[in-house]
Design an enzyme around this catalytic site. Sequence first.
Site, mmCIF file in Angstrom:
data_model
loop_
_atom_site.group_PDB
_atom_site.id
_atom_site.type_symbol
_atom_site.label_atom_id
_atom_site.label_comp_id
_atom_site.label_asym_id
_atom_site.label_seq_id
_atom_site.Cartn_x
_atom_site.Cartn_y
_atom_site.Cartn_z
ATOM 1 N N HIS A 29 0.841 -1.198 0.000
ATOM 2 C CA HIS A 29 0.000 0.000 0.000
ATOM 3 C C HIS A 29 0.875 1.246 0.000
ATOM 4 O O HIS A 29 1.278 1.722 1.068
ATOM 5 C CB HIS A 29 -0.892 -0.005 1.240
ATOM 6 C CG HIS A 29 -1.775 -1.210 1.346
ATOM 7 N ND1 HIS A 29 -1.306 -2.432 1.760
ATOM 8 C CD2 HIS A 29 -3.094 -1.374 1.084
ATOM 9 C CE1 HIS A 29 -2.304 -3.307 1.751
ATOM 10 N NE2 HIS A 29 -3.399 -2.693 1.348
ATOM 11 N N HIS A 264 -4.119 3.349 -3.316
ATOM 12 C CA HIS A 264 -4.292 2.718 -2.008
ATOM 13 C C HIS A 264 -3.522 1.406 -1.831
ATOM 14 O O HIS A 264 -2.677 1.292 -0.947
ATOM 15 C CB HIS A 264 -5.780 2.481 -1.711
ATOM 16 C CG HIS A 264 -5.994 1.527 -0.573
ATOM 17 N ND1 HIS A 264 -5.864 1.907 0.739
ATOM 18 C CD2 HIS A 264 -6.258 0.190 -0.554
ATOM 19 C CE1 HIS A 264 -6.054 0.859 1.514
ATOM 20 N NE2 HIS A 264 -6.297 -0.193 0.774
ATOM 21 N N SER A 386 -22.878 -9.897 37.102
ATOM 22 C CA SER A 386 -23.096 -11.224 36.502
ATOM 23 C C SER A 386 -21.782 -11.954 36.280
ATOM 24 O O SER A 386 -21.703 -13.166 36.409
ATOM 25 C CB SER A 386 -23.793 -11.084 35.150
ATOM 26 O OG SER A 386 -25.019 -10.429 35.301
ATOM 27 N N GLU A 413 -18.193 -4.266 24.269
ATOM 28 C CA GLU A 413 -17.365 -5.469 24.398
ATOM 29 C C GLU A 413 -16.130 -5.415 23.500
ATOM 30 O O GLU A 413 -15.027 -5.792 23.909
ATOM 31 C CB GLU A 413 -18.170 -6.729 24.049
ATOM 32 C CG GLU A 413 -19.291 -7.066 25.014
ATOM 33 C CD GLU A 413 -20.574 -6.309 24.711
ATOM 34 O OE1 GLU A 413 -20.617 -5.570 23.701
ATOM 35 O OE2 GLU A 413 -21.537 -6.452 25.480
ATOM 36 N N HIS A 475 -28.907 -15.986 24.179
ATOM 37 C CA HIS A 475 -27.956 -15.835 25.273
ATOM 38 C C HIS A 475 -27.261 -17.150 25.651
ATOM 39 O O HIS A 475 -26.497 -17.195 26.613
ATOM 40 C CB HIS A 475 -28.659 -15.259 26.510
ATOM 41 C CG HIS A 475 -28.921 -13.782 26.385
ATOM 42 N ND1 HIS A 475 -29.582 -13.240 25.308
ATOM 43 C CD2 HIS A 475 -28.577 -12.742 27.182
ATOM 44 C CE1 HIS A 475 -29.651 -11.930 25.453
ATOM 45 N NE2 HIS A 475 -29.044 -11.599 26.581
HETATM 46 C C1 LIG Z 1 -11.462 -4.660 9.559
HETATM 47 C C2 LIG Z 1 -10.882 -4.428 8.207
HETATM 48 N N1 LIG Z 1 -11.696 -4.416 7.142
HETATM 49 C C3 LIG Z 1 -11.195 -4.261 5.901
HETATM 50 C C4 LIG Z 1 -9.866 -4.113 5.699
HETATM 51 C C5 LIG Z 1 -9.286 -4.016 4.286
HETATM 52 N N2 LIG Z 1 -8.878 -2.606 4.059
HETATM 53 C C6 LIG Z 1 -7.611 -2.232 4.199
HETATM 54 S S1 LIG Z 1 -7.429 -0.570 4.063
HETATM 55 C C7 LIG Z 1 -9.080 -0.366 3.773
HETATM 56 C C8 LIG Z 1 -9.698 0.988 3.655
HETATM 57 C C9 LIG Z 1 -8.843 1.998 3.080
HETATM 58 O O1 LIG Z 1 -9.289 3.276 3.396
HETATM 59 P P1 LIG Z 1 -8.548 4.146 4.468
HETATM 60 O O2 LIG Z 1 -8.668 3.511 5.786
HETATM 61 O O3 LIG Z 1 -9.066 5.522 4.343
HETATM 62 O O4 LIG Z 1 -7.038 4.064 4.060
HETATM 63 P P2 LIG Z 1 -6.333 4.848 2.837
HETATM 64 O O5 LIG Z 1 -6.808 4.213 1.581
HETATM 65 O O6 LIG Z 1 -6.733 6.260 2.950
HETATM 66 O O7 LIG Z 1 -4.909 4.592 3.075
HETATM 67 C C10 LIG Z 1 -9.728 -1.583 3.774
HETATM 68 C C11 LIG Z 1 -11.179 -1.744 3.537
HETATM 69 C C12 LIG Z 1 -9.040 -4.125 6.837
HETATM 70 N N3 LIG Z 1 -7.722 -4.000 6.745
HETATM 71 N N4 LIG Z 1 -9.580 -4.245 8.062
#
Ligand SMILES: Cc1ncc(C[n+]2csc(CCOP(=O)(O)OP(=O)(O)O)c2C)c(N)n1
Length: 677
Positions: A29, A264, A386, A413, A475
């Site tokens: 990335h 990205h 609980s 949680e 539950h």
């Molecule tokens: C819980 C989770 N869901 C999905 C992803 C896959 N994923 C990685 S980055 C991203 C989103 C990218 O957007 P942003 O957070 O704004 O990062 P940017 O592209 O600006 O670097 C996703 C969906 C992940 N890493 N974690």
Amino acid sequence: MTDAKLDELCINTIRTLSIDAVQKANSGHPGAPMGAAAMAYTLWDRVLKHNPADPAWPDRDRFVLSAGHASMLLYSLLYLTGYAGVTLDDIKNFRQWGSPTAGHPERTLIAGIETTTGPLGQGFSTAVGMALAERFLAATFARPGHAIVDHHTYVLASDGDLMEGISHEAASFAGHQKLGKLIVLYDDNLITLDGPAGLSFTEDVATRFEAYDWHVQRIDGMDPEQVASALRAAQEDGERPSLICARTHIGYGSPHKQDSAKAHGSPLGEEEVALTKRAYGWPEDQQFLVPEPALAHCRQSLQRGAQRQQEWQSRFDAYAKAYPADAAAFRRAMAGELPDGWDLALPSYSPDDKQIATRAASGQALNAIAGVLPLLVGGSADLSESNNTDLKDQGVMSVENPAGRNVYFGVREHAMGAALNGMAAHGGVVPFGGTFLVFSDYNRPAIRIAAISEFRSIFVFTHDSIGVGEDGPTHQPIEHLMALRTIPRLLVIRPADPNETAMAWKAAIEHDDGPTVLALSRQAVPNLPGTAGGGARGLLRGAYVVSEAAGTGRPDAILIATGTEVGLAVDAQKLLAARGVRARVVSMPCWELFEQQAQAYRDEVLPPDVRSRVSIEAGVTLGWHRWVGSDGDCVGIDGRFGASAPAKTVFEHLGFTPENVATRTLALVERLSGVRS
Ligand SMILES: Cc1ncc(C[n+]2csc(CCOP(=O)(O)OP(=O)(O)O)c2C)c(N)n1
Ligand SMILES: [Mg+2]
């Protein structure tokens, strides 16, 4: 070179290292490191208190890259500032087998990475736990004229982090707790993976955080001066956590990919790399170029860090002189050590004692050890009564009473799970948190992070079966025990009675390189004769013979049970004896610990030639054939959920009676002896 020029050179070094590493790996990335380099560099260069030569220095600031996909940003900073765990060759080996520069930052691979990140939202929420631990330890160890714990927790979070539900829980909790030393840089680049953030994310984040009672600023995140002054303002506003909404440009400098989701998650491509370097005024034909002035400047962190640590050390030495016992306790706590003989404080029970639930026994164990383990801290997600998680007379953690040991996490949680991880990551405390076992699913991603990061986070999950009764299927956990057992490095312990429960706490506290789940009953259980007089120590080996078959020689059958079903197995054992079947009862509270035992011990408990084996557990049977073998039988709950009715009725209808277990065992013994003859 002017300061501004030198800053730019360093920032572009971070950007191009990230670009080159992703290009060489053909995976990764690049966009976020390119866009966030200016603010991350400014934080590390001007503000962050750390010593690259000693990543374990207790009073360092904590930095969490919540947007773990921007891992190359962190690796570049670690390398440039002089952490031994990342070399330039490691950066060239980004995302390769055996390299510490893994796809997402992994705490266990590089000293300097505070917590494993990648699942969005986790890092942000883990950092809340770090800030909580910092404040707790500062208050606990503060003595007049001495402050030995005094640092900040910084986070770099992305749109995805702030979209995730867990961060909403954690931000709300952090605002409530007024964690003034938590400072979040928000990489507000208007882009997510699918495209413009506006496709799915249009709320006013700043106003939302203001409503959580955070201190919020909006800045141009590409300008180091604005970043530096925002960080200073955030530090000065020490009463509330801070969010700095920093407008940035993903893929900054790339002529065709800047401000687009194309930057990205894939390499820029060779042509675009060249064009981007040209835009930076960088040699196009050189890869992994680290200009000498940039390295020299960043490596000043070593000298600065050593000096700051030395200043702290002098303060600590003065503290140690004035308060030697406190200083020793602090050192031990930060090293994760337990006082010798701490477990002698655990309670023990005799068969004649009043019958109580294992959750109640857990509360007794917890309170019995609270005195010898003063850094045991935790609470519950609004179920403390609980879950029996209250530490009596230990105060409620708050901004007014930061040394309070009872944390009210609220109905959050998931954020609780991450906060436990953050406390464990920070070090110095042993954190625990409770909810119902059925809601372990609301914790699961944090449990997984704890297992990957090797955090000693203790999850106290009560109401562990259909024994919940009237509350019904929503539950009553059915698949949860087995689902948790599938997580590597997690100890899942389901004690059978109060003695086993005390041993379960011993196992949990001594399991210092991974998390533990305690699965505890709502309903009362008998005090088993086999656990008395130290018998329950068998729990530490995962499984043991809790009630031997009458007579001598090889048993006819083995009943293997966990938790509340062990008592049931002992009752079935008596019925079987009356019918001439000599059955052994094995209590198997923890699969993972049993798997760690030598084969000889495992064969002693489960002799290979005894094929008539029956498992009894009020949950899915998937997996139990590992222990009962292909010949064995499993009494469990498959293909359905529980039901709303008094617990005893639900158990009876689903086959959890001594009669049913005895009948099934008898049938098995007969069938297998028929096969043999
Ligand atoms: C819980 C989770 N869901 C999905 C992803 C896959 N994923 C990685 S980055 C991203 C989103 C990218 O957007 P942003 O957070 O704004 O990062 P940017 O592209 O600006 O670097 C996703 C969906 C992940 N890493 N974690
Ligand atoms: Mg984004």
